[in-house]
Motif scaffolding. Sequence first.
Motif, PDB file in Angstrom:
ATOM      1  N   LEU A 141      11.119   3.497   6.209  1.00  0.00           N
ATOM      2  CA  LEU A 141       9.724   3.198   5.895  1.00  0.00           C
ATOM      3  C   LEU A 141       9.294   2.015   6.748  1.00  0.00           C
ATOM      4  CD1 LEU A 141      10.414   4.884   3.325  1.00  0.00           C
ATOM      5  CD2 LEU A 141       9.015   3.261   2.032  1.00  0.00           C
ATOM      6  N   VAL A 172       6.833  -0.923   6.894  1.00  0.00           N
ATOM      7  CA  VAL A 172       6.064  -1.609   5.860  1.00  0.00           C
ATOM      8  C   VAL A 172       5.448  -2.886   6.415  1.00  0.00           C
ATOM      9  CG1 VAL A 172       7.504  -0.669   4.018  1.00  0.00           C
ATOM     10  CG2 VAL A 172       8.051  -2.911   4.976  1.00  0.00           C
ATOM     11  N   HIS A 180       6.905  -6.131   1.922  1.00  0.00           N
ATOM     12  CA  HIS A 180       8.215  -5.476   1.899  1.00  0.00           C
ATOM     13  C   HIS A 180       8.928  -5.625   0.553  1.00  0.00           C
ATOM     14  CE1 HIS A 180      10.019  -9.447   2.831  1.00  0.00           C
ATOM     15  NE2 HIS A 180      11.127  -8.912   2.358  1.00  0.00           N
ATOM     16  N   VAL A 233       7.149  -3.232  -1.931  1.00  0.00           N
ATOM     17  CA  VAL A 233       7.506  -1.849  -1.618  1.00  0.00           C
ATOM     18  C   VAL A 233       8.930  -1.557  -2.065  1.00  0.00           C
ATOM     19  CG1 VAL A 233       7.884  -0.178   0.241  1.00  0.00           C
ATOM     20  CG2 VAL A 233       5.875  -1.669   0.291  1.00  0.00           C
ATOM     21  N   CYS A 248      15.642   3.698   3.105  1.00  0.00           N
ATOM     22  CA  CYS A 248      15.648   3.997   1.671  1.00  0.00           C
ATOM     23  C   CYS A 248      16.513   5.223   1.385  1.00  0.00           C
ATOM     24  CB  CYS A 248      14.225   4.225   1.179  1.00  0.00           C
ATOM     25  SG  CYS A 248      13.138   2.809   1.501  1.00  0.00           S
ATOM     26  N   LEU A 304       5.853   8.703  -1.216  1.00  0.00           N
ATOM     27  CA  LEU A 304       6.017   7.540  -0.341  1.00  0.00           C
ATOM     28  C   LEU A 304       4.701   7.156   0.327  1.00  0.00           C
ATOM     29  CD1 LEU A 304       9.436   8.405   1.354  1.00  0.00           C
ATOM     30  CD2 LEU A 304       9.023   6.782  -0.506  1.00  0.00           C
ATOM     31  N   SER A 305       3.908   8.142   0.684  1.00  0.00           N
ATOM     32  CA  SER A 305       2.625   7.856   1.331  1.00  0.00           C
ATOM     33  C   SER A 305       1.662   7.123   0.406  1.00  0.00           C
ATOM     34  CB  SER A 305       1.971   9.158   1.815  1.00  0.00           C
ATOM     35  OG  SER A 305       2.724   9.755   2.855  1.00  0.00           O
ATOM     36  N   VAL A 319       3.078   0.617   2.530  1.00  0.00           N
ATOM     37  CA  VAL A 319       3.809   1.506   3.437  1.00  0.00           C
ATOM     38  C   VAL A 319       2.860   1.961   4.540  1.00  0.00           C
ATOM     39  CG1 VAL A 319       4.960   3.737   3.674  1.00  0.00           C
ATOM     40  CG2 VAL A 319       5.440   2.298   1.690  1.00  0.00           C
ATOM     41  N   HIS A 339       6.185   6.668   6.731  1.00  0.00           N
ATOM     42  CA  HIS A 339       7.575   6.957   6.381  1.00  0.00           C
ATOM     43  C   HIS A 339       8.154   7.979   7.339  1.00  0.00           C
ATOM     44  CE1 HIS A 339       6.364  10.828   4.707  1.00  0.00           C
ATOM     45  NE2 HIS A 339       5.376  10.196   4.073  1.00  0.00           N
TER      46      HIS A 339
END
Length: 235
Positions: free
Chosen positions: A144, A146, A151, A154, A188, A203-204, A209, A212
Motif C-alpha cells: 500500500l 500511503v 501511515h 492506515v 500488508c 483497501l481503496s 491510502v 494498493h
Amino acid sequence: MKTEGGSREAKRRAGERAAEEIDDGDVVGLGTGSTAAHAIRAIGRAVDDGLTVRGIPTSFQSRQLALEVGIPLSCLDAVDGIDIAIDGADQIADDPDASGFGALVKGGGGAQTREKLVDSAADRFVVVADPSKLSETLEQSVPLEVLPDAHALVADEIRRIGGEPTLRDATHKDGPVVTDNGNLLLDCAFGEIDAPDELATRLSSVPGVVEHGLFVGMADAAYVGTDEGVEMREY
C-alpha cells in the motif's frame, strides 16, 4: 502454492515475446521490474531497427532504462491513450476456476500507483512473468502506498480488517522506503486472498491510502516464460 522457477532466461523469453505485440506507431506503457526490463530492452532494439513508438514509463527505473536503450518517451498528459502496456507482477492468481483468475499483486518495486494509472489506461495490458510468480491463490503481502502522515492510522485500519502491516524499510539507508511520489509503503499480509476484488474495494476505501497493489480484472493476457519457451494465458 507458488510454482518454482524464475530463471533469467525465462524472464527474457516472456519479456521479448510480449514486445512482439507492439505495432508501429503504438504508445506503450513501460512496466517496472526485472521481467519488464527485458521487454523494454527488446523494444529498444526494435526502435533501432526502425520501429516508431512512444513509451510511457511507470517508474524512474523504467524511465532510465528506456532512455538508455533509445525509446522516445512521453507522458500521460501528452497522449490520447495507450495502445498496450507491458508490466510484470509479483504474483498472479493462476486458477482458471476461481473468480480471481488473472488478479495480480504488484508493487514490490514500490511503483504500483503509476503502474496502475498506466496499465488501466491501456487498451491492452499484458503481464510478463516467470513460473515462480504463479499461485493458485494470491497470498503475497499487498503493498500500500500511503501518505506519510497517515501511515499509523492506515496500519491500525489494516489490522482491524485482518491484515498485518509492515512499514517497508530502505536497504541502503536508514529509514523507510520513499516512493517516487514522496509517500511511504506498507506491506500488508492477509494470508490467502480468496476474494481479491472484495479486498481491493476495501483497501481503496481506507483514508490515507494513495493506491494498493491488487490489480483485479485489469490484465488481458500473460506471457509466462519457462526454460523451454513461453506459455500464454488470456484473461
